[in-house]
Design a protein around this motif. Sequence first.
Motif, mmCIF file in Angstrom:
data_model
loop_
_atom_site.group_PDB
_atom_site.id
_atom_site.type_symbol
_atom_site.label_atom_id
_atom_site.label_comp_id
_atom_site.label_asym_id
_atom_site.label_seq_id
_atom_site.Cartn_x
_atom_site.Cartn_y
_atom_site.Cartn_z
ATOM 1 N N GLY A 308 -2.250 2.958 5.689
ATOM 2 C CA GLY A 308 -2.720 2.044 6.718
ATOM 3 C C GLY A 308 -2.688 0.597 6.266
ATOM 4 N N ARG A 309 -2.972 0.359 4.988
ATOM 5 C CA ARG A 309 -2.919 -1.017 4.468
ATOM 6 C C ARG A 309 -1.483 -1.516 4.373
ATOM 7 N NH1 ARG A 309 -6.611 -0.633 -0.930
ATOM 8 N NH2 ARG A 309 -7.539 1.361 -0.372
ATOM 9 N N ILE A 310 -0.563 -0.621 3.976
ATOM 10 C CA ILE A 310 0.837 -1.027 3.814
ATOM 11 C C ILE A 310 1.508 -1.240 5.172
ATOM 12 C CG2 ILE A 310 3.102 -0.281 2.986
ATOM 13 C CD1 ILE A 310 1.668 1.208 0.734
ATOM 14 N N LEU A 311 1.331 -0.283 6.092
ATOM 15 C CA LEU A 311 1.998 -0.351 7.388
ATOM 16 C C LEU A 311 1.419 -1.446 8.276
ATOM 17 C CD1 LEU A 311 2.326 3.470 8.183
ATOM 18 C CD2 LEU A 311 4.079 1.929 7.287
ATOM 19 N N GLY A 312 0.136 -1.755 8.112
ATOM 20 C CA GLY A 312 -0.506 -2.745 8.965
ATOM 21 C C GLY A 312 -0.556 -4.133 8.385
ATOM 22 N N ARG A 313 0.073 -4.357 7.232
ATOM 23 C CA ARG A 313 0.020 -5.655 6.566
ATOM 24 C C ARG A 313 0.572 -6.753 7.468
ATOM 25 N NH1 ARG A 313 2.806 -5.293 0.909
ATOM 26 N NH2 ARG A 313 1.047 -3.883 0.568
#
Length: 343
Positions: A308-313
Amino acid sequence: MTFAETDTRVSLYGRRALGLTVIAAGLVLAVVLSLAFGTNPLTPGEVWEGLHRRTGSEASAIVWSMRIPRTIVGIVVGAAFGVAGALIQALTRNPLADPGLLGVNAGAGFAVTIGVGIYGGMNIDRYIWFAFAGAALATVLVYLIGSAGGRGTASPATLVLAGVAMAAVLGGVSSFLTLIDPITFERLRYWGLGSIAMTKLDETWSVLPFLGVGLLLALILSGPLNSVALGDDLAAALGTHIMRTRVLGVIAVTLLAGGGTALTGGIAFVGLMVPHVVRWFTGPDQRWIIACSALAAPVLVLVADVLGRILGRPGEIEVGLVVAAIGAPVLIALVRRRKVSGL
């Protein structure tokens, strides 16, 4: 004992040992990824430096003030939802059971919404009791609705339908209340998506004793649950107290699912997927399933949080949404299988 039986037992022990090794390695890797990835990615060297030298550097501040609390919350709620799922599957003898699918998380979330509406704010010392009450009430209601007219028993499909209906009703009412007074329920809207980013570490410590009691009850009940899996009549013949086992099981599910929901909102499908994966190498022994689910579920939660942190950056996607995106296809695959893994 014949040679074939000995060979089968050795093979089972080997699978369990291999499975535990993989879970332990996965948990270590998930913790490292959780500490390293975010808005400001850190190298493994920077993570190590930040852990061992709290010198006021940027890496140290990020690791200790943001990443470690978040990782601890992920481990705690992951274990809570994973064990709650394994426990409720064993209690209902339903391979499709899950605190999210059976409306337990929705019941806790609805009760928390009522609590926030009464008291205002998001003081966990107040609304934790609402979460427990809502989880317990939803558990009992879904089982009663699902077993109505069935002489106290309910088929897996009936329980899932009753749980989905209960979750839809309670979720709809909760959403309606938040729309009426958006200012009061501002933080609750993000909490309901299933996020581990907003939970403070002191809130986790205040809920941890309840989760610990729930986990301890689950481990104590793991032996009797092996008998319950054989059917009520045979379990009673083996000396298992059926009613006591179920009552204590409901209490354990309430503490685990209610406490986890109070911390992060409902994170569905963790309690569905993890026990199934664990059962591939542990077999139907509930002692191994519950213990391994407590270790494997945090891996899923932490990896989903990192994704979620990587895809939503530069922002992020809440872990509850990522797990749901993974869990929905898994649920479809489980439903389409002719033979789900045995309980």
